[in-house]
Every structure is written in structure tokens, then in C-alpha cells.
Write an enzyme that holds these catalytic residues in place. Sequence first.
Site, PDB file in Angstrom:
ATOM      1  N   HIS A  85       5.987   2.373  -1.117  1.00 28.92           N
ATOM      2  CA  HIS A  85       6.692   3.075  -2.308  1.00 28.92           C
ATOM      3  C   HIS A  85       8.237   2.403  -2.341  1.00 28.92           C
ATOM      4  CE1 HIS A  85       8.618   6.616  -4.053  1.00 28.92           C
ATOM      5  NE2 HIS A  85       7.934   6.127  -4.990  1.00 28.92           N
ATOM      6  N   GLU A 145       4.959  -1.550  -4.526  1.00 27.58           N
ATOM      7  CA  GLU A 145       5.396  -0.966  -5.466  1.00 27.58           C
ATOM      8  C   GLU A 145       6.932  -0.938  -5.746  1.00 27.58           C
ATOM      9  OE1 GLU A 145       6.514   2.819  -7.870  1.00 27.58           O
ATOM     10  OE2 GLU A 145       7.425   2.341  -5.780  1.00 27.58           O
ATOM     11  N   HIS A 180      15.342   2.270  -9.539  1.00 25.63           N
ATOM     12  CA  HIS A 180      14.419   3.481  -9.674  1.00 25.63           C
ATOM     13  C   HIS A 180      15.307   4.207 -10.628  1.00 25.63           C
ATOM     14  CE1 HIS A 180      13.416   7.658  -8.613  1.00 25.63           C
ATOM     15  NE2 HIS A 180      11.996   7.027  -8.860  1.00 25.63           N
TER      16      HIS A 180
END
Length: 314
Positions: free
Chosen positions: A63, A91, A106
Amino acid sequence: MNKLSKKIPVLLLFVALWSCNSNNTENTTEVASASNLIQIESIEEAKEFYTWTADRIPMVSAHRGGPYPGFPENSIEAFENVLNYTPAIIEFDVALTKDSVLVLMHDNTLDRTTNGSGKVIDMTFEEIRSLRLKDKDGNLTDFIVPTLEEVLDWGKGKVLYTVDIKREVPFEMVIDAIKKTQAEPYAAVITYSVEAAKKVHALHQELMLSVTIRNEEELQRFEDSGIPIDQWIAFTGTSERPSDFNQLLHEKGVFTILGVLGNLDRSAIARGDQIYAEYVQKGADVLATDRPIEAAKAIKSLIPENSSKKKYFR
């Protein structure tokens, strides 16, 4: 002292230096070969890899690229660190700068992950490129924010990607970057609804898609979507699914990704990493985790000795 005597020390020095350089080369080769690579070279290979079979190889998905102390999220350096320990799906998140450059980030703002501040969309790429990334503990590193194209180029022959597109980023721009870098075989796009999946599929009808399927109702919607099943990778949510639901997806040839990031990762910390293996034994094929190194170690014993998927691992 004759001329030959004078030359001997020089010759010995040259031999010593050559020997050191040779050893250094050997050591570098050893480090490079220690990387755990996945090599998918065509869309057909991607479809075959992601088609569920009983001999599938359980994996982790890192992640945000697998941040660890000293290795910031969404950085190539974090990706490399994870690959030193395990093959992985990576990811990452894609954001857009003021001057329309796709970068990995992000948050909508720069404050948490860099030494800058303000919204990503309000900053030019040159301004963002001048910043340095922080690791998960807030420590400043020497690493910089990479572009999407840089990351796609870097990943060829190394990893599988799942690309999380932030809300303000047009799907078209990301698909164009994937096409430009010929990253279709190893870059799947994450979607969160049937509508989004259909839009991405319309833009590129061969692309692999990570689709959210947490129950039979959502499964039926995707079956009715017109998107071929061999292009699905089913994200089954962030809580454990019943084994019979995972089996239902497997019977259709669909890989499952369980999001253990968050509560389930914390449960592993509290109760022991063996629970990662329990998730796999109950039908999770890929564990999307903030602890990819620990999770990969915990499920290593579940990798079949012989697998039709092994030919993709180097």
C-alpha cells in the site's frame, strides 16, 4: 634499482586495485540479483497471471509503495526496498500539479509527506520537484517526488502495479501515460465503482482493472457491466470475506485482494503475523498491506512448490 624492480610495486598496486574493483562488481551483482522480480511482458500474460488457479502464488500488495523508516510512501526508493525482501504488487497514488504533470502523491496537500506546504494542484511540477520527501515517521529524506511516467518506466520487468487515481485527475491522462510507456502488461488501474470501471474500460479495452467486489450484489453488477472477467482483479474490501464468497470468485477465475491495511494490520501486530496466513488460507490471494515485508514472510510457507505462475517470477 633496475627498471623492472621499479615497475613491480606499480604492477602490484594495479593488481590490487583491479581485485578490489572486481570484488565490488561481484557484490553489486549479488545485491541486484537478490531483488524479487515479476516479469509480465504482454496483456495476455497479465490475464493469465491474474486468472485464479488452485496453484496460484499468494502475494502482498504494498500500500502506497510500502513505506518504512527511511523510505517514504509513493517513492521509487520504497518500491526498491520492498523488492529486496519479496516480489510484490505495488499500489501507488497519482495526483496532478498546477501545470498538468502527473506525480505520485496520496494527500491533496504536501504538508504530511514533504517539506513543502499547500495543495498539490496549486503547485507547479518545478516547485514540487524541489521538495524532499518525508518518511512515515516524519523524518526528511533526500528523495524527491517521482512522476507517473518515471515510475511506469522503472517498473517494467520488476513489479506489477495497481494505480490509484485521485479524484481531480482525469482517467484519460493516466491511460495516455500507460500507453506512452507501454505499461499495460504490468499496470492495472484501480476503480471504486462499476461506472468508473466502465469508463476506464472504454478508454482502454484490454487494461486490467482492480474492481471493488465485496458481496454478491456487487459481483452481479460487474457481471452485467460488459467488462470481461479475465480483466478483473477483485478488491474484496478491508474486512475479511466469508470463505464461500472467496470460493465463488475463484470458481469464476477471479483473483481476490483483501485490504488488511488498517485494522487487520493492527490485529497482526497485536496477535502475531501468523494471522496473515489465516487470511490466505480462507481465500485471500493478495494481501494489500502497510506491512508488506512482514506479511510476505508470514505467508511464504503457503507458496506451492510447483505453480503455473512461477514462470513469471525471477
